[in-house]
Design an enzyme around this catalytic site. Structure first.
Site, PDB file in Angstrom:
ATOM      1  N   LEU A 136       0.866  -1.171   0.000  1.00 15.74           N
ATOM      2  CA  LEU A 136       0.000   0.000   0.000  1.00 15.74           C
ATOM      3  C   LEU A 136       0.908   1.228   0.000  1.00 15.74           C
ATOM      4  O   LEU A 136       1.992   1.199   0.578  1.00 15.74           O
ATOM      5  CB  LEU A 136      -0.899   0.037   1.244  1.00 15.74           C
ATOM      6  CG  LEU A 136      -1.913  -1.089   1.412  1.00 15.74           C
ATOM      7  CD1 LEU A 136      -2.644  -0.944   2.758  1.00 15.74           C
ATOM      8  CD2 LEU A 136      -2.922  -1.115   0.275  1.00 15.74           C
ATOM      9  N   ASP A 137       0.463   2.311  -0.644  1.00 13.35           N
ATOM     10  CA  ASP A 137       1.222   3.554  -0.615  1.00 13.35           C
ATOM     11  C   ASP A 137       1.405   4.030   0.821  1.00 13.35           C
ATOM     12  O   ASP A 137       0.620   3.693   1.712  1.00 13.35           O
ATOM     13  CB  ASP A 137       0.492   4.650  -1.406  1.00 13.35           C
ATOM     14  CG  ASP A 137       0.402   4.344  -2.884  1.00 13.35           C
ATOM     15  OD1 ASP A 137       1.245   3.571  -3.376  1.00 13.35           O
ATOM     16  OD2 ASP A 137      -0.513   4.878  -3.542  1.00 13.35           O
ATOM     17  N   ARG A 138       2.406   4.862   1.027  1.00 11.21           N
ATOM     18  CA  ARG A 138       2.673   5.405   2.359  1.00 11.21           C
ATOM     19  C   ARG A 138       1.419   6.042   2.959  1.00 11.21           C
ATOM     20  O   ARG A 138       1.103   5.867   4.134  1.00 11.21           O
ATOM     21  CB  ARG A 138       3.789   6.462   2.283  1.00 11.21           C
ATOM     22  CG  ARG A 138       4.116   7.104   3.641  1.00 11.21           C
ATOM     23  CD  ARG A 138       4.970   8.350   3.452  1.00 11.21           C
ATOM     24  NE  ARG A 138       6.310   8.031   3.038  1.00 11.21           N
ATOM     25  CZ  ARG A 138       7.348   7.910   3.871  1.00 11.21           C
ATOM     26  NH1 ARG A 138       7.177   8.077   5.180  1.00 11.21           N
ATOM     27  NH2 ARG A 138       8.555   7.634   3.410  1.00 11.21           N
TER      28      ARG A 138
END
Length: 306
Positions: A136-138
């Protein structure tokens, strides 16, 4: 030490021992296989072998796997206590907080580091670290799965490749999308900006997702997105290029989506991995978990409703 017996099929006769192990034993690169053989960790009929030994087929490999190395874990890891949604001998699923990277970048603590310290043991590729099977993105929060062992990592990666994993997201977008929709098309890195991806150039790679409106809000909507493919930045790219940018998206959002009061209240892109359904490496039964949106996402919703 962990011991395992690996039979050599007749049809691989003539293949080198190191190459056979790297193909047949999950988590073993060619380099790691050679190092294990040279250290005496692989025997045939009780005798040590050379990495270049040619197999004749039908023999049994006696493999001794060393204990996982803990050297990859930072001496001090600071970060939040992770909320665990599922935990067994093969699979751990956590509710990832926004603002954390999945895998370490520089000195920043990562979800993988925190999980290694908070929920051991792990043994993946010879390290006492969780196996990363998706990301998942930051800024994205929600359901995130990790493997405890090499065998589990191989099984989970295979499940993703065979599309036996169901991932659903909640996102706040600008505009008034239709009640339901499907977006499908080519997907590639943007030649004008290597940081970005786009659906607007020819590509053999495809991206597909479906969405439905969960709630209509003034000038915006709460969507539930069902991913068919798992491309980098896919939800943000496809919704933005369809005219419904994710609120707070600094890379693909419009000025209106970035400057919206709800986006400012959220302080990040409004994307949350709400539900994950994945086959258990232990039983092959589906494991289904949900993560409620975190406080910042709820705050943005309240502002929009108000």
């Amino acid at each position: 030490m962990t011991q395992r017996i690996v039979p050599v099929p007749r049809e691989v006769a003539g293949e080198r021992l190191d190459r056979f192990i790297s193909k047949q034993v999950p988590g073993f690169s060619l380099e790691r296989a050679r190092a294990l053989i040279e250290s005496g960790g692989v025997r045939i009929r009780g005798k040590k072998c050379q990495p270049t030994r040619k197999l004749w087929g039908g023999e049994l490999l006696e493999i001794e796997l060393p204990r996982p190395k803990a050297t990859s874990i930072p001496s001090s890891v600071e970060g939040p206590r992770l909320v665990v949604l599922h935990d067994d001998a093969a699979l751990v699923i956590v509710d990832k907080p926004p603002g954390l990277v999945v895998e370490r970048e520089g000195r920043d603590a990562s979800v993988a580091d925190l999980l290694a310290v908070q929920r051991p043991p792990f043994d993946v590729e010879g390290q006492a670290m969780p196996g990363i099977v998706h990301r998942l993105d930051r800024e994205t929060s929600g359901c995130l799965a990790f493997a405890r062992t090499d065998d589990a990592a191989a099984a989970l990666l295979r499940a993703f490749q065979e599309k036996r994993v169901d991932k659903r997201y909640w996102t706040l977008v600008l505009g008034s999308p239709p009640e339901t929709g499907r977006l499908e098309g080519p997907y590639a890195r943007d030649p004008n900006n290597p940081r970005c991806f786009t659906t607007r150039i020819p590509s053999a790679r495809r991206a597909a997702l479906s969405f439905q409106v969960k709630e209509r809000l003034p000038g915006a909507a709460l969507l539930e997105v069902d991913l068919d493919t798992g491309r980098t930045h896919q939800i943000r790219v496809q919704l933005s290029e369809a005219g419904f940018p994710v609120l707070g998206d600094s890379l693909y959002g419009t000025d209106a989506a970035r400057e919206h009061p709800a986006a400012k209240a959220l302080g990040r892109q409004a994307l949350h991995a709400f539900e994950l359904e994945i086959p258990s490496p232990l039983t092959q039964q589906q494991v289904k978990v949900r993560a409620e949106p975190p406080e910042d996402f709820q705050r943005a919703l309240v502002l929009l409703r108000g």
